[in-house]
Scaffold this motif. Structure first.
Motif, short mmCIF file in Angstrom:
data_model
loop_
_atom_site.label_atom_id
_atom_site.label_comp_id
_atom_site.label_asym_id
_atom_site.label_seq_id
_atom_site.Cartn_x
_atom_site.Cartn_y
_atom_site.Cartn_z
N ARG A 70 0.84 -1.21 0.00
CA ARG A 70 0.00 0.00 0.00
C ARG A 70 0.87 1.25 0.00
O ARG A 70 0.36 2.36 -0.03
N VAL A 71 2.18 1.04 0.03
CA VAL A 71 3.13 2.15 -0.05
C VAL A 71 3.85 2.06 -1.39
O VAL A 71 4.44 1.03 -1.72
N THR A 72 3.77 3.13 -2.16
CA THR A 72 4.43 3.19 -3.45
C THR A 72 5.54 4.23 -3.37
O THR A 72 5.32 5.36 -2.93
N VAL A 73 6.73 3.83 -3.79
CA VAL A 73 7.87 4.73 -3.78
C VAL A 73 8.29 4.99 -5.22
O VAL A 73 8.50 4.05 -5.99
N LEU A 124 10.83 1.78 3.13
CA LEU A 124 9.62 2.59 3.22
C LEU A 124 8.36 1.74 3.10
O LEU A 124 7.36 2.01 3.78
N GLU A 125 8.39 0.73 2.25
CA GLU A 125 7.24 -0.17 2.14
C GLU A 125 6.98 -0.88 3.47
O GLU A 125 5.85 -0.93 3.94
N GLN A 147 -5.96 2.71 3.38
CA GLN A 147 -5.14 3.87 3.01
C GLN A 147 -3.98 3.44 2.12
O GLN A 147 -3.49 2.33 2.21
N LYS A 148 -3.55 4.39 1.27
CA LYS A 148 -2.40 4.18 0.41
C LYS A 148 -1.51 5.41 0.49
O LYS A 148 -2.00 6.54 0.58
N LEU A 149 -0.22 5.16 0.45
CA LEU A 149 0.77 6.23 0.54
C LEU A 149 1.69 6.18 -0.67
O LEU A 149 2.22 5.12 -0.99
N THR A 150 1.85 7.32 -1.33
CA THR A 150 2.79 7.44 -2.44
C THR A 150 3.85 8.46 -2.06
O THR A 150 3.52 9.58 -1.68
N LYS A 207 1.70 11.63 -0.79
CA LYS A 207 0.24 11.74 -0.85
C LYS A 207 -0.35 10.52 -0.17
O LYS A 207 -0.04 9.38 -0.52
N LEU A 208 -1.20 10.77 0.83
CA LEU A 208 -1.91 9.72 1.54
C LEU A 208 -3.37 9.77 1.11
O LEU A 208 -4.00 10.82 1.17
#
Length: 178
Positions: free
Chosen positions: A31-34, A69-70, A81-84, A123-124
């Motif tokens: 759910r975390v994109t870097v 970070l992931e 939730q997703k975080l970029t 961005k969350l």
């Protein structure tokens, strides 16, 4: 057992093993994109003094940053939730000092004048794609050598320490109200 049956069994075992290997290597989508935006232009990802275009350094340093970070970000997000996180510049702690001679071309010298700096936006979003929080951050740690956290042999311990601090500060768990 005839030859045809032996071949079938061997093929089935081979396919089963390949399927198990593929299943073990594939991980669920994070759910975390870097994102690393134009990493060839980053201030510093050099692997050694001659890596002026950051090419070898990108292969060495970016995957561990992304993985860190992931892993750390997942634990900070609420369900759905997703975080970029999009990096626009990275300047690692330390630097190369070619005037020390060719024997030091692969040695990153860590001094207080070579502080780590990370520039990124984030961005969350919630489960519906609505933006909950976003912003730009420029992290730097002028006292990075005083850190006692992290793994001593990790070449990214200072950068990971800054990112861990940012994640803890930026995405604090909501306090339940009674």
């Amino acid at each position: 057992m005839n030859l045809t049956r032996l071949i079938r069994c061997t093929l089935l075992l081979g396919l089963s093993a390949a399927g198990a290997l593929f299943a073990a290597e594939s991980k669920p989508a994070s759910r975390v994109t870097v994102v690393f935006s134009h990493p060839e232009k980053f201030t510093d990802l050099r692997d050694n003094a001659s890596d002026s275009d950051n090419e070898r350094g990108r292969a060495r340093y970016l995957p561990p940053i992304e993985e860190y970070l992931e892993q750390q970000g997942e634990s900070r997000l609420a369900p759905g939730q997703k975080l970029t996180i999009t990096f626009t510049d990275i300047d690692l702690a330390g630097d190369f000092e070619p005037w020390r001679g060719p024997q030091f071309n692969d040695v990153r010298i860590i001094k207080e004048i070579y502080i780590p700096r990370l520039t990124f936006s984030f961005k969350l979003t919630d489960a519906n794609g609505q933006v909950i929080k976003e912003g730009e951050r420029k992290l730097q740690d002028m006292s990075f050598q005083m850190r006692i956290d992290g793994i001593r042999d990790d070449p990214l311990r200072y950068e990971k320490g800054m990112l861990g601090d940012w994640l803890r500060d930026e995405f604090r768990p909501a306090v339940a109200k009674n």
